[in-house]
Enzyme design. Structure first.
Site, PDB file in Angstrom:
ATOM      1  N   SER A  99      13.992 -20.072  96.821  1.00  9.68           N
ATOM      2  CA  SER A  99      13.815 -20.116  98.275  1.00  9.68           C
ATOM      3  C   SER A  99      14.780 -21.117  98.904  1.00  9.68           C
ATOM      4  O   SER A  99      15.983 -20.936  98.858  1.00  9.68           O
ATOM      5  CB  SER A  99      12.366 -20.426  98.617  1.00  9.68           C
ATOM      6  OG  SER A  99      12.132 -20.333  99.990  1.00  9.68           O
ATOM      7  N   ASP A 247      12.667 -14.532 103.303  1.00  8.30           N
ATOM      8  CA  ASP A 247      11.333 -13.982 103.562  1.00  8.30           C
ATOM      9  C   ASP A 247      10.664 -14.668 104.746  1.00  8.30           C
ATOM     10  O   ASP A 247       9.660 -14.178 105.267  1.00  8.30           O
ATOM     11  CB  ASP A 247      10.440 -14.037 102.315  1.00  8.30           C
ATOM     12  CG  ASP A 247      10.209 -15.451 101.787  1.00  8.30           C
ATOM     13  OD1 ASP A 247      10.871 -16.398 102.259  1.00  8.30           O
ATOM     14  OD2 ASP A 247       9.356 -15.602 100.886  1.00  8.30           O
TER      15      ASP A 247
END
Length: 455
Positions: A99, A247
Site C-alpha cells: 500500500s 484502493d
C-alpha cells in the site's frame, strides 16, 4: 529453524521489509499454504509497481502451482482490480502490495473467491502456522499433477465494469487533477477515465515503487500539498489522490481544500440509496455524525461498526448492506462484492459534481455539518493506563454516555470523541467532533491533556 512471522503477519495481511523480514522463499511457502487453507484448485494473483513485487508474486504462484492449483497471473494491477478479478472469476486471490509503506516493504492481501477477506479469524492464522512449519521441516510434497500458470489481462474489463455502475455519459465537462503518487492509480486511471467528458491533468503517473515525489498516503496532509497547489493553478473543478495500491481515494475541492472522507461517505450513501431505496449503510465509529443523519434522511438504515476492513466486510455480508464507508477513505460496495474501491467512489463524486452546475465545495457542504479534529496520534508509554484515566474523567458525567465497541467513545449532546489504541505502535488515536469549532478545540485539548499526562 522455523521463520519468525510474528513481525510480518498482521491482522488483515502480510507486510514487512524485503528481503530482511521475508523473501521469495517464504513467498513460495505462502502460496502453497494459501492453496492448502482455501482448498482452491485455481487462484488469481496480481501485484503493484514495487521493485520486489514481480519476484514475490511469481514465487507465490510457483508455490500455489506446486500444490496443484492453476494460477491466473493478472500482472500489474490496483488492489481493487485484484478484487474485481477475484469476484468476476470467482477465484481466491492474492495481491502483492504494501500500500503506502516505503519502497523496501512489500506484502500480500489475500481473499477467498468473490473477494471475501482473509484475516486472522478467516484463514490467515492457519496460513501462518503452515508457513512456519514448512520453513522448519521443508516444503510440502508436490501434487501429483502440478497446476498451470497463465497470464490474463483484466484492466479493460475492470474499467468497463466500474463504468457500468455509475453513468458519467451525460455529465458536464470537468477538469480533474489526479495525483497517483507514482502508484497504481497511474495504471488504472487512464483506462477508467479515458473517453469520458473529463480533462484529466495527471500528476506522478509514472509507476515507481521508490516513490520519488512523495509518500503514496493521501491521508497525511503533507502528501496532498502538490495536488492542492495544482488544482488551484489549473483552476480545476476538483482533485483526486490515490494511495500506492490505489484502493483508497482522497478528494480536494476546487479551492484545493481537502474534502472529509466522511462527507464523501455521506454523498455516496445518498446516491446508492437512490438506486437501492431503504438499504443499509455501514459506517465505522469515527465517521462524522453527518453519515448516519444523511442515511436516515435518505430512507436508509445506518449501522455503526468497528474500524477496519474485515469488520466492515463482515457487517456488509451480515446485513446485506449496499455501501460502507470509513474515515480512512476506504469505500465498500455491495455491487463490488462488498470490497473496497476508491475508484468507484471517485466515479460517484465525478457523477454527482458533473450532474449539476455548482462547485464541489457547495455540493459537499450539505454532507459536512460538524467541526472535527481529524485523527491525532499521541505516543504513550502505557496505553491501558492512559485510556483508563480518560474513562475515569468522563464516567458519571451528566448527559454523557460511554461505549467500548472499539476503544472508548464518549458522547454528549454537542460533541463526541473516540480514543483507540494502535495495534502495532505505542500510540493512542484521538478523533473529536462537535457542533462548532470552539467546542471541538476545547474538547480536543481537554482529552489530549489527559492522554499526554505523565505519572
Amino acid at each position: 529453524m522455523a521463520a519468525d512471522l510474528s513481525q510480518i503477519v498482521k491482522a488483515y495481511d502480510v507486510r514487512g521489509v524485503v528481503p530482511d523480514q521475508w523473501d521469495e522463499g517464504l513467498a513460495e511457502l505462502f502460496g502453497a499454504a494459501f492453496v492448502r487453507v482455501t482448498g482452491a484448485d485455481a487462484i488469481v494473483v496480481g501485484h503493484d509497481m514495487r521493485p520486489s513485487s514481480p519476484g514475490l508474486s511469481g514465487a507465490f504462484s510457483r508455490g500455489a502451482a506446486r500444490l496443484g492449483a492453476d494460477v491466473t497471473l493478472i500482472g500489474l494491477c490496483s488492489t481493487d482490480q485484484l478484487y474485481f478479478a477475484s469476484g468476476q472469476l470467482n477465484l481466491p486471490g492474492a495481491m502483492f502490495t504494501a500500500s503506502h509503506n516505503p519502497a523496501q516493504y512489500n506484502g500480500i492481501k489475500m481473499c477467498r473467491a468473490g473477494a471475501a477477506p482473509v484475516g486472522q479469524d478467516t484463514g490467515l492464522a492457519e496460513i501462518r502456522t503452515l508457513v512456519e512449519q514448512w520453513s522448519e521441516q521443508g516444503a510440502p510434497e508436490a501434487a501429483a499433477a502440478p497446476g498451470t500458470v497463465t497470464e490474463r489481462e483484466t484492466l479493460d474489463d475492470y474499467a468497463t465494469y466500474l463504468r457500468s455502475l455509475v453513468d458519467l455519459t451525460a455529465i458536464r465537462p470537468l477538469k480533474v487533477v489526479v495525483d497517483a503518487g507514482n502508484g497504481m492509480g497511474g495504471h488504472t486511471v487512464p483506462t477508467v477515465l479515458g473517453g469520458l467528458p473529463l480533462d484529466v491533468v495527471p500528476m506522478y503517473f509514472e509507476l515507481d515503487g521508490t516513490f520519488p515525489n512523495h509518500e503514496a498516503n493521501p491521508l497525511d496532509p503533507k502528501n496532498i500539498v502538490d495536488l492542492q497547489a495544482r488544482v488551484r493553478a489549473e483552476g480545476a473543478d476538483l482533485g483526486l489522490a490515490f494511495d500506492g495500491d490505489a484502493d483508497r481515494c482522497f478528494v480536494v475541492d476546487e479551492r484545493g481544500e481537502p474534502v472529509s472522507p466522511s462527507a464523501i461517505t455521506a454523498l455516496v450513501a445518498a446516491r446508492e440509496l437512490a438506486k437501492h431505496p431503504g438499504g443499509t449503510v455501514i459506517h465505522n465509529l469515527i465517521t462524522s455524525w453527518s453519515v448516519p443523519e444523511v442515511v436516515r434522511e435518505n430512507g436508509g438504515t445506518p449501522v455503526r461498526t468497528r474500524v477496519g476492513h474485515s469488520f466492515i466486510k463482515e457487517e456488509m455480508a451480515r446485513t446485506g448492506a449496499i455501501f460502507g464507508g470509513e474515515h480512512s477513505a476506504h469505500y465498500y460496495f455491495k455491487d463490488f462484492w462488498n470490497a473496497d474501491t476508491g475508484m468507484l467512489a471517485a466515479l460517484h463524486v465525478l457523477a454527482a459534481l458533473g450532474g449539476q452546475e455548482g462547485t464541489l465545495s457547495d455540493l459537499v457542504a450539505a454532507y459536512d455539518r460538524y467541526a472535527s479534529s481529524g485523527e491525532i496520534n499521541s505516543t504513550v508509554a502505557d496505553q491501558t493506563a492512559r485510556m483508563a484515566a480518560v474513562k475515569t474523567a468522563y464516567e458519571g458525567q451528566d448527559g454523557v454516555t460511554l461505549d467500548e465497541l472499539d476503544g472508548l467513545t464518549v458522547t454528549a449532546d454537542d460533541w463526541w470523541f473516540n480514543l483507540r489504541a494502535s495495534n502495532t505502535e505505542p500510540l493512542l488515536r484521538l478523533n473529536v467532533e462537535a457542533r462548532d469549532e470552539a467546542t471541538a478545540a476545547k474538547l480536543r485539548d481537554e482529552v489530549l491533556a489527559l492522554v499526554r499526562a505523565t505519572g
